[in-house]
Write an enzyme that holds these catalytic residues in place. Structure first.
Site, mmCIF file in Angstrom:
data_model
loop_
_atom_site.group_PDB
_atom_site.id
_atom_site.type_symbol
_atom_site.label_atom_id
_atom_site.label_comp_id
_atom_site.label_asym_id
_atom_site.label_seq_id
_atom_site.Cartn_x
_atom_site.Cartn_y
_atom_site.Cartn_z
ATOM 1 N N SER A 156 5.566 -14.611 5.790
ATOM 2 C CA SER A 156 4.605 -15.677 5.288
ATOM 3 C C SER A 156 3.413 -15.612 5.695
ATOM 4 O O SER A 156 2.490 -14.614 5.987
ATOM 5 C CB SER A 156 5.485 -17.015 5.027
ATOM 6 O OG SER A 156 4.739 -17.750 3.976
ATOM 7 N N ASP A 251 9.672 -15.477 -5.489
ATOM 8 C CA ASP A 251 8.700 -15.990 -4.575
ATOM 9 C C ASP A 251 7.223 -16.084 -5.103
ATOM 10 O O ASP A 251 6.861 -14.992 -5.637
ATOM 11 C CB ASP A 251 8.656 -15.249 -3.401
ATOM 12 C CG ASP A 251 7.893 -15.387 -2.280
ATOM 13 O OD1 ASP A 251 7.110 -16.370 -2.118
ATOM 14 O OD2 ASP A 251 8.009 -14.686 -1.063
ATOM 15 N N HIS A 281 11.345 -17.370 -1.405
ATOM 16 C CA HIS A 281 10.794 -17.466 -0.197
ATOM 17 C C HIS A 281 11.277 -18.176 1.025
ATOM 18 O O HIS A 281 12.053 -19.067 0.636
ATOM 19 C CB HIS A 281 9.219 -18.036 -0.454
ATOM 20 C CG HIS A 281 8.262 -17.778 0.705
ATOM 21 N ND1 HIS A 281 7.586 -16.706 0.790
ATOM 22 C CD2 HIS A 281 7.946 -18.986 1.454
ATOM 23 C CE1 HIS A 281 6.805 -17.061 1.733
ATOM 24 N NE2 HIS A 281 7.152 -18.201 2.284
#
Length: 311
Positions: A156, A251, A281
């Site tokens: 991320s 996501d 995610h």
């Protein structure tokens, strides 16, 4: 494809707690919620050594590093940057993941505790990430006994930082990086693409949450377009080391992760990319909670080991 059963069950249990969405929380409240998840992961494998270090930054700050050494002769050094939208995340929350990666790859894993926004806004995280990479590389002989192949990895926002330091290493002539591992990375500031606006993707990480993260980290809309904030906007991605890119089907960051992989391939970079269907995610870091985490770690381990074996 729908969310897998384990993920759907996890989200249902989270909903039963009555916890507010992240974007409705203050940074302190969001950090407390995030920290509470670490108890679900359980302890990671034992390490031969675990060391805590701190490096001083040019602006008088400090960046923590936890070094996880799995055996007497590690075969590589993996520098890992955690996710959390540049706002959340602490070393303890990623310790189990780091230990698993260390055990599975035989690499020493350095977890980097870069400073967080909004207390430390852009470009602090990117500068801390670069300072930690240089600090670790310069001290390999002292910390690990010899110079080892260097792998940069992150998820991320940490994937964002991994992409940024990899490009900066190319620009500044080192350190030499064997492989970059980008797990559902933030690569762009476009909050209106198809994966961002898809209602099926508004899960633990939503469009509103990413808006909050960007507002805390890079308040200036123009600065968000800088290539050390949005690496997808970099004009030249050639000459970079091979990349392992993981993206999740459900996501908001899916499209920008896939776009970055595509841009790397177009620039002649070797890319190993996989879309993890049925996953949201955050799946990669949810060790011992979501089966998708084990699949993701298997995928990363396979490619890290292949490059270490073939160096």
């Amino acid at each position: 494809m729908a969310l897998d059963e384990a993920t759907a069950d996890f989200l249902a249990k989270m909903a039963e707690t009555g916890a507010k969405p992240l974007h409705e929380l203050s940074p302190a409240e969001a950090r407390e919620l995030s920290a509470g998840l670490k108890d679900l992961y359980g302890p990671g494998p034992d390490m031969a050594r675990v060391e805590e270090h701190a490096l001083s930054t040019q602006d008088g700050g400090s960046v923590g590093v936890r070094l996880l050494v799995p055996n007497a002769e590690p075969r590589g050094l993996m520098v890992y940057y955690h996710g959390g939208g540049w706002v959340l995340g602490a070393l303890d929350e990623f310790d189990t993941l780091g230990r698993q990666l260390a055990q599975r790859t035989g690499c020493a894993v350095a977890l980097v505790d870069y400073r967080l926004a909004p207390e430390h806004p852009y470009p602090t995280a990117a500068e801390d990430a670069w300072a930690a990479l240089r600090w670790l590389d310069a001290r390999q002989e002292t910390l690990l006994g010899s110079r080892l192949p260097l792998v940069v990895a992150g998820d991320s926002a940490g994937g964002n930082l991994s992409a940024i330091v990899t490009r900066r290493a190319r620009r500044e002539g080192g350190p030499e990086i064997l492989l970059q591992v980008l797990v559902y990375p933030v690569t762009d500031c476009d909050l209106d693409n198809a994966s961002y606006t898809d209602p099926a993707n508004q899960l633990m990480l939503s469009r509103e949450t990413m808006i909050m993260f960007w507002d805390h980290y890079v308040a200036d809309p123009e600065a968000r377009r800088n290539e050390d904030a949005s690496p997808l906007r970099c004009a030249d991605l050639g000459g970079l080391p091979p990349a392992v890119v993981l993206v999740a089907e459900h996501d908001v960051l899916r499209d920008e992760g896939a776009a970055y992989a595509r841009r790397l391939r177009e620039a002649g970079v070797t890319v190993h990319e996989r879309l993890f269907t049925g996953q949201m995610h955050g799946f990669f870091t949810m060790v011992n909670v979501l089966p998708g985490s084990a699949e993701g770690i298997d995928y990363v381990t396979e490619h890290v080991n292949a490059y270490l074996d073939g160096r």
